[in-house]
Motif scaffolding. Structure first.
Motif, PDB file in Angstrom:
ATOM      1  N   ASN A 264       0.821  -1.220   0.000  1.00 60.24           N
ATOM      2  CA  ASN A 264       0.000   0.000   0.000  1.00 60.24           C
ATOM      3  C   ASN A 264       0.856   1.273   0.000  1.00 60.24           C
ATOM      4  O   ASN A 264       0.353   2.389   0.131  1.00 60.24           O
ATOM      5  CB  ASN A 264      -0.934   0.028   1.218  1.00 60.24           C
ATOM      6  N   LYS A 265       2.212   1.080  -0.131  1.00 61.48           N
ATOM      7  CA  LYS A 265       3.169   2.196  -0.230  1.00 61.48           C
ATOM      8  C   LYS A 265       3.138   3.109   1.001  1.00 61.48           C
ATOM      9  O   LYS A 265       3.482   4.282   0.912  1.00 61.48           O
ATOM     10  CB  LYS A 265       2.912   2.999  -1.520  1.00 61.48           C
ATOM     11  N   LEU A 266       2.719   2.553   2.141  1.00 63.99           N
ATOM     12  CA  LEU A 266       2.724   3.360   3.378  1.00 63.99           C
ATOM     13  C   LEU A 266       4.091   3.270   4.064  1.00 63.99           C
ATOM     14  O   LEU A 266       4.491   4.153   4.816  1.00 63.99           O
ATOM     15  CB  LEU A 266       1.622   2.865   4.318  1.00 63.99           C
TER      16      LEU A 266
ATOM     17  N   HIS B 112       3.954   9.026   1.692  1.00 68.17           N
ATOM     18  CA  HIS B 112       2.530   8.673   1.564  1.00 68.17           C
ATOM     19  C   HIS B 112       2.007   8.181   2.915  1.00 68.17           C
ATOM     20  O   HIS B 112       0.900   8.530   3.335  1.00 68.17           O
ATOM     21  CB  HIS B 112       2.347   7.596   0.480  1.00 68.17           C
TER      22      HIS B 112
END
Lengths: 112, 112
Positions: A65-67, A87
């Motif tokens: 989720n690119k967190l 992000h």
């Protein structure tokens, strides 16, 4: 926002946001990483009660989720480090709103 | 918020907020009621795909959490009406933040 804007696309975006942070562990991992990059074992210690298997699964989800980012350092032996992404940090306002509303909700519902 | 404030009390308030709105149906019911009070059958029609059994359970949860009210009108036959409460409407900012972040999250992760 609530009034009359429940169109499917809006609801979908809200559900995506909820899925990104829901569950027992994601927020705790993000809080730990907001204090700086961590290795797996450090996170396993800091996030009380999480098993290695669950931590692996949640870390993969957060990376997908690119967190958070996952970096392999080319040393001997190689080490893996996790860090929150820009992000991921952009969640700050959502978490702040959730926190404020959660406090008022506790007062409203259970009066403490 | 994220930085260094992951103390249990903060996380608890955030989890309370997530629980109040998470799941497939609560938001859809709140959106429907944000357009005005509704009876059970009206809600069952407006919230696509929900079963009567699930709608009853979700309505009870929302009433218990004081997000909506349940009023019995003393007519013949008596009628029951559901309406969003002020506390329910106070979710507006959280939902707005979740929506905005959800839109940016979709762009970041799936690029649409």
């Amino acid at each position: 926002m609530l009034r009359g804007e429940g169109c499917p696309k809006n609801v979908l975006a809200i559900k995506d946001a909820l899925e990104a942070v829901e569950g027992r562990w994601k927020l705790l991992i993000l809080f730990a990483l907001s204090n700086g990059p961590r290795r797996f074992k450090q996170l396993a210690r800091e996030v009380n009660g999480i098993t290695d298997k669950t931590l692996s699964k949640e870390l993969k989800n957060l990376v997908d989720n690119k967190l958070i980012s996952r970096t392999v350092h080319d040393e001997f032996p190689p080490t893996v480090e996790y860090a929150i992404t820009t992000h991921g940090e952009s969640l700050d306002r959502v978490i702040e709103e959730l926190h404020q509303w959660g406090v008022s909700h506790r007062n409203e519902v259970i009066g403490k």
